[in-house]
Design a protein around this motif. Structure first.
Motif, PDB file in Angstrom:
ATOM      1  N   LEU A 178      -8.848  -0.830   6.955  1.00  0.00           N
ATOM      2  CA  LEU A 178      -8.049  -0.726   8.166  1.00  0.00           C
ATOM      3  C   LEU A 178      -7.804   0.732   8.526  1.00  0.00           C
ATOM      4  CD1 LEU A 178      -5.350  -3.447   7.458  1.00  0.00           C
ATOM      5  CD2 LEU A 178      -7.372  -3.660   8.887  1.00  0.00           C
ATOM      6  N   SER A 179      -7.415   0.943   9.770  1.00  0.00           N
ATOM      7  CA  SER A 179      -7.006   2.279  10.180  1.00  0.00           C
ATOM      8  C   SER A 179      -5.604   2.554   9.652  1.00  0.00           C
ATOM      9  CB  SER A 179      -7.023   2.391  11.708  1.00  0.00           C
ATOM     10  OG  SER A 179      -6.028   1.549  12.274  1.00  0.00           O
ATOM     11  N   LEU A 180      -5.217   3.820   9.680  1.00  0.00           N
ATOM     12  CA  LEU A 180      -3.891   4.185   9.183  1.00  0.00           C
ATOM     13  C   LEU A 180      -2.799   3.520  10.012  1.00  0.00           C
ATOM     14  CD1 LEU A 180      -2.256   5.888   7.203  1.00  0.00           C
ATOM     15  CD2 LEU A 180      -2.374   7.777   8.833  1.00  0.00           C
ATOM     16  N   ARG A 181      -2.996   3.427  11.316  1.00  0.00           N
ATOM     17  CA  ARG A 181      -2.007   2.781  12.176  1.00  0.00           C
ATOM     18  C   ARG A 181      -1.851   1.307  11.820  1.00  0.00           C
ATOM     19  NH1 ARG A 181      -2.610  -0.439  16.272  1.00  0.00           N
ATOM     20  NH2 ARG A 181      -4.858  -0.037  16.329  1.00  0.00           N
ATOM     21  N   GLU A 182      -2.967   0.615  11.582  1.00  0.00           N
ATOM     22  CA  GLU A 182      -2.902  -0.803  11.235  1.00  0.00           C
ATOM     23  C   GLU A 182      -2.241  -1.017   9.877  1.00  0.00           C
ATOM     24  OE1 GLU A 182      -6.848  -2.523  13.554  1.00  0.00           O
ATOM     25  OE2 GLU A 182      -7.064  -1.557  11.608  1.00  0.00           O
ATOM     26  N   MET A 183      -2.529  -0.127   8.925  1.00  0.00           N
ATOM     27  CA  MET A 183      -1.898  -0.260   7.616  1.00  0.00           C
ATOM     28  C   MET A 183      -0.393  -0.024   7.699  1.00  0.00           C
ATOM     29  SD  MET A 183      -4.472   1.177   4.668  1.00  0.00           S
ATOM     30  CE  MET A 183      -5.182   2.566   5.540  1.00  0.00           C
ATOM     31  N   ASN A 184       0.025   0.937   8.518  1.00  0.00           N
ATOM     32  CA  ASN A 184       1.459   1.186   8.684  1.00  0.00           C
ATOM     33  C   ASN A 184       2.156  -0.026   9.297  1.00  0.00           C
ATOM     34  OD1 ASN A 184       1.445   3.786   7.620  1.00  0.00           O
ATOM     35  ND2 ASN A 184       0.960   4.724   9.589  1.00  0.00           N
ATOM     36  N   GLU A 185       1.511  -0.656  10.278  1.00  0.00           N
ATOM     37  CA  GLU A 185       2.092  -1.852  10.889  1.00  0.00           C
ATOM     38  C   GLU A 185       2.171  -2.996   9.882  1.00  0.00           C
ATOM     39  OE1 GLU A 185      -0.328  -2.724  14.233  1.00  0.00           O
ATOM     40  OE2 GLU A 185       0.440  -1.061  15.455  1.00  0.00           O
ATOM     41  N   LEU A 186       1.141  -3.106   9.042  1.00  0.00           N
ATOM     42  CA  LEU A 186       1.108  -4.194   8.072  1.00  0.00           C
ATOM     43  C   LEU A 186       2.166  -4.010   6.990  1.00  0.00           C
ATOM     44  CD1 LEU A 186      -0.586  -6.741   7.674  1.00  0.00           C
ATOM     45  CD2 LEU A 186      -2.019  -5.451   6.102  1.00  0.00           C
ATOM     46  N   VAL A 187       2.383  -2.767   6.571  1.00  0.00           N
ATOM     47  CA  VAL A 187       3.377  -2.496   5.532  1.00  0.00           C
ATOM     48  C   VAL A 187       4.772  -2.898   5.994  1.00  0.00           C
ATOM     49  CG1 VAL A 187       4.564  -0.612   4.339  1.00  0.00           C
ATOM     50  CG2 VAL A 187       2.078  -0.712   4.331  1.00  0.00           C
ATOM     51  N   HIS A 188       5.040  -2.736   7.290  1.00  0.00           N
ATOM     52  CA  HIS A 188       6.369  -3.047   7.815  1.00  0.00           C
ATOM     53  C   HIS A 188       6.506  -4.508   8.247  1.00  0.00           C
ATOM     54  CE1 HIS A 188       6.255   1.391   8.250  1.00  0.00           C
ATOM     55  NE2 HIS A 188       7.521   1.286   7.925  1.00  0.00           N
ATOM     56  N   SER A 189       5.451  -5.307   8.077  1.00  0.00           N
ATOM     57  CA  SER A 189       5.557  -6.726   8.403  1.00  0.00           C
ATOM     58  C   SER A 189       6.237  -7.466   7.261  1.00  0.00           C
ATOM     59  CB  SER A 189       4.173  -7.321   8.667  1.00  0.00           C
ATOM     60  OG  SER A 189       3.376  -7.271   7.503  1.00  0.00           O
ATOM     61  N   ARG A 190       6.645  -8.688   7.532  1.00  0.00           N
ATOM     62  CA  ARG A 190       7.381  -9.466   6.546  1.00  0.00           C
ATOM     63  C   ARG A 190       6.459 -10.433   5.810  1.00  0.00           C
ATOM     64  NH1 ARG A 190      11.973 -12.253   9.963  1.00  0.00           N
ATOM     65  NH2 ARG A 190      10.161 -12.650  11.303  1.00  0.00           N
ATOM     66  N   ASN A 191       6.947 -10.904   4.654  1.00  0.00           N
ATOM     67  CA  ASN A 191       6.269 -11.954   3.891  1.00  0.00           C
ATOM     68  C   ASN A 191       4.832 -11.572   3.541  1.00  0.00           C
ATOM     69  OD1 ASN A 191       8.575 -13.657   4.225  1.00  0.00           O
ATOM     70  ND2 ASN A 191       7.857 -14.116   6.291  1.00  0.00           N
ATOM     71  N   LEU A 192       4.640 -10.349   3.067  1.00  0.00           N
ATOM     72  CA  LEU A 192       3.305  -9.862   2.733  1.00  0.00           C
ATOM     73  C   LEU A 192       3.100  -9.966   1.224  1.00  0.00           C
ATOM     74  CD1 LEU A 192       0.863  -8.581   4.165  1.00  0.00           C
ATOM     75  CD2 LEU A 192       1.772  -6.358   3.520  1.00  0.00           C
ATOM     76  N   PRO A 193       2.229 -10.879   0.742  1.00  0.00           N
ATOM     77  CA  PRO A 193       2.090 -11.068  -0.702  1.00  0.00           C
ATOM     78  C   PRO A 193       1.382  -9.922  -1.402  1.00  0.00           C
ATOM     79  CG  PRO A 193       0.536 -12.463   0.471  1.00  0.00           C
ATOM     80  CD  PRO A 193       1.416 -11.838   1.516  1.00  0.00           C
ATOM     81  N   ASN A 194       0.468  -9.220  -0.717  1.00  0.00           N
ATOM     82  CA  ASN A 194      -0.265  -8.131  -1.359  1.00  0.00           C
ATOM     83  C   ASN A 194       0.210  -6.778  -0.844  1.00  0.00           C
ATOM     84  OD1 ASN A 194      -1.311  -8.568   1.196  1.00  0.00           O
ATOM     85  ND2 ASN A 194      -3.368  -7.926   0.649  1.00  0.00           N
ATOM     86  N   LEU A 195       1.533  -6.629  -0.735  1.00  0.00           N
ATOM     87  CA  LEU A 195       2.105  -5.386  -0.220  1.00  0.00           C
ATOM     88  C   LEU A 195       1.714  -4.194  -1.079  1.00  0.00           C
ATOM     89  CD1 LEU A 195       3.983  -3.886   1.729  1.00  0.00           C
ATOM     90  CD2 LEU A 195       5.895  -4.501   0.235  1.00  0.00           C
ATOM     91  N   ALA A 196       1.699  -4.363  -2.407  1.00  0.00           N
ATOM     92  CA  ALA A 196       1.370  -3.241  -3.294  1.00  0.00           C
ATOM     93  C   ALA A 196      -0.038  -2.722  -3.023  1.00  0.00           C
ATOM     94  CB  ALA A 196       1.508  -3.679  -4.752  1.00  0.00           C
ATOM     95  N   ALA A 197      -0.992  -3.627  -2.781  1.00  0.00           N
ATOM     96  CA  ALA A 197      -2.365  -3.207  -2.500  1.00  0.00           C
ATOM     97  C   ALA A 197      -2.454  -2.471  -1.171  1.00  0.00           C
ATOM     98  CB  ALA A 197      -3.289  -4.423  -2.495  1.00  0.00           C
ATOM     99  N   ILE A 198      -1.703  -2.927  -0.167  1.00  0.00           N
ATOM    100  CA  ILE A 198      -1.725  -2.266   1.134  1.00  0.00           C
ATOM    101  C   ILE A 198      -1.155  -0.857   1.027  1.00  0.00           C
ATOM    102  CG2 ILE A 198      -0.944  -2.384   3.516  1.00  0.00           C
ATOM    103  CD1 ILE A 198      -2.870  -4.572   2.843  1.00  0.00           C
ATOM    104  N   VAL A 199      -0.023  -0.719   0.340  1.00  0.00           N
ATOM    105  CA  VAL A 199       0.603   0.598   0.180  1.00  0.00           C
ATOM    106  C   VAL A 199      -0.319   1.534  -0.587  1.00  0.00           C
ATOM    107  CG1 VAL A 199       2.545   1.823  -0.860  1.00  0.00           C
ATOM    108  CG2 VAL A 199       2.929  -0.336   0.320  1.00  0.00           C
ATOM    109  N   MET A 200      -0.970   1.015  -1.631  1.00  0.00           N
ATOM    110  CA  MET A 200      -1.884   1.841  -2.419  1.00  0.00           C
ATOM    111  C   MET A 200      -3.067   2.296  -1.575  1.00  0.00           C
ATOM    112  SD  MET A 200      -2.092   3.047  -5.478  1.00  0.00           S
ATOM    113  CE  MET A 200      -3.323   4.006  -6.361  1.00  0.00           C
TER     114      MET A 200
END
Length: 240
Positions: free
Chosen positions: A133-155
């Motif tokens: 994903l692009s950096l903008r999309e990853m930032n939006e995803l990190v701030h979304s709710r109910n994300l099971p793989n949040l650690a992988a997205i942040v990494m």
């Protein structure tokens, strides 16, 4: 990477069972913004279609179970169209009729407003795709709710940020071996540069393979913290 790769992420991040656009693995308990939970036996990203669908409604909607043979996403209405959809409702004993056995009633359902799109369903369970994903999309995803793989997205976000620095650091580590005033063997200089760059790559590989729930930034920056001072020392001692 910021503009071109995200557009083709769905086509690149495919496993062996997804060559023709069908992911054979399950969608396991994906939760949307309304806290409804979805499970599906398979997903076809090209058609936006799910097979063998089960949806557990949230408590404020009665915690009913919806079953469907298949579901197709309607992007215009932002809802899922169900094929053979039925809501399993528990019926109080006082309201039982002869046709309702074991206190269960099945009501037909033609659609359900599950808030996640087919791409988001895969994205929330696929760390491989999230890394494209692009950096903008990853930032939006990190701030979304109910994300099971949040650690992988942040990494993956921190890895994305460190990539330009890592490329410059690799150049700073290898160039000093060849910029020497005194004559030296090119093979010796190349061997030394190869050993150091190999250690650099190995450190980066192991650090970025870790999924750190905490201190993800520190883990992603480990290669820079270790080899940054070494590169600075090599450059400062270079005499041309």
């Amino acid at each position: 990477r910021e503009f071109v790769l995200p557009a083709f992420a769905a086509d690149i991040a495919r496993d062996r069972g997804d060559v023709i656009g069908i992911r054979t693995r399950n969608i396991d308990f994906a939760r949307d913004d309304n806290k409804a939970i979805l499970r599906a036996g398979a997903i076809n990203l090209n058609e936006g279609r799910l097979e063998r669908v089960v949806i557990i409604e949230p408590k404020d909607q009665g915690s009913h179970i919806i079953q469907a043979d298949a579901a197709t996403y309607d992007p215009r209405r932002k809802t899922w169209l169900l094929e053979g959809g039925r809501r399993v409702v528990e019926v109080p004993a006082a309201e039982l009729t002869g046709a309702e056995q074991f206190g269960i009633r099945r009501e037909p359902v033609s659609e359900y407003p599950f808030t996640l799109t087919p791409q988001e369903l895969i994205l929330r369970q696929s760390a491989e795709w999230s890394g494209m994903l692009s950096l903008r999309e990853m930032n939006e995803l990190v701030h979304s709710r109910n994300l099971p793989n949040l650690a992988a997205i942040v990494m993956n976000r921190h890895i994305w940020l460190t990539q330009p620095v890592l490329q410059l650091l690799l150049l700073a580590l290898t160039v000093p071996f060849f910029l020497r005033r005194e004559p030296c063997s090119v093979l010796v200089a190349g061997g030394q540069a190869l050993l150091l760059s190999g250690a650099f790559y190995a450190t980066g590989f192991f650090a970025h393979s870790m999924i750190a729930a905490q201190h993800a930034a520190l883990v992603a920056w480990i290669p820079i913290l270790i080899f940054g001072p070494i590169a600075a020392l090599l450059l400062s001692n270079t005499r041309t």
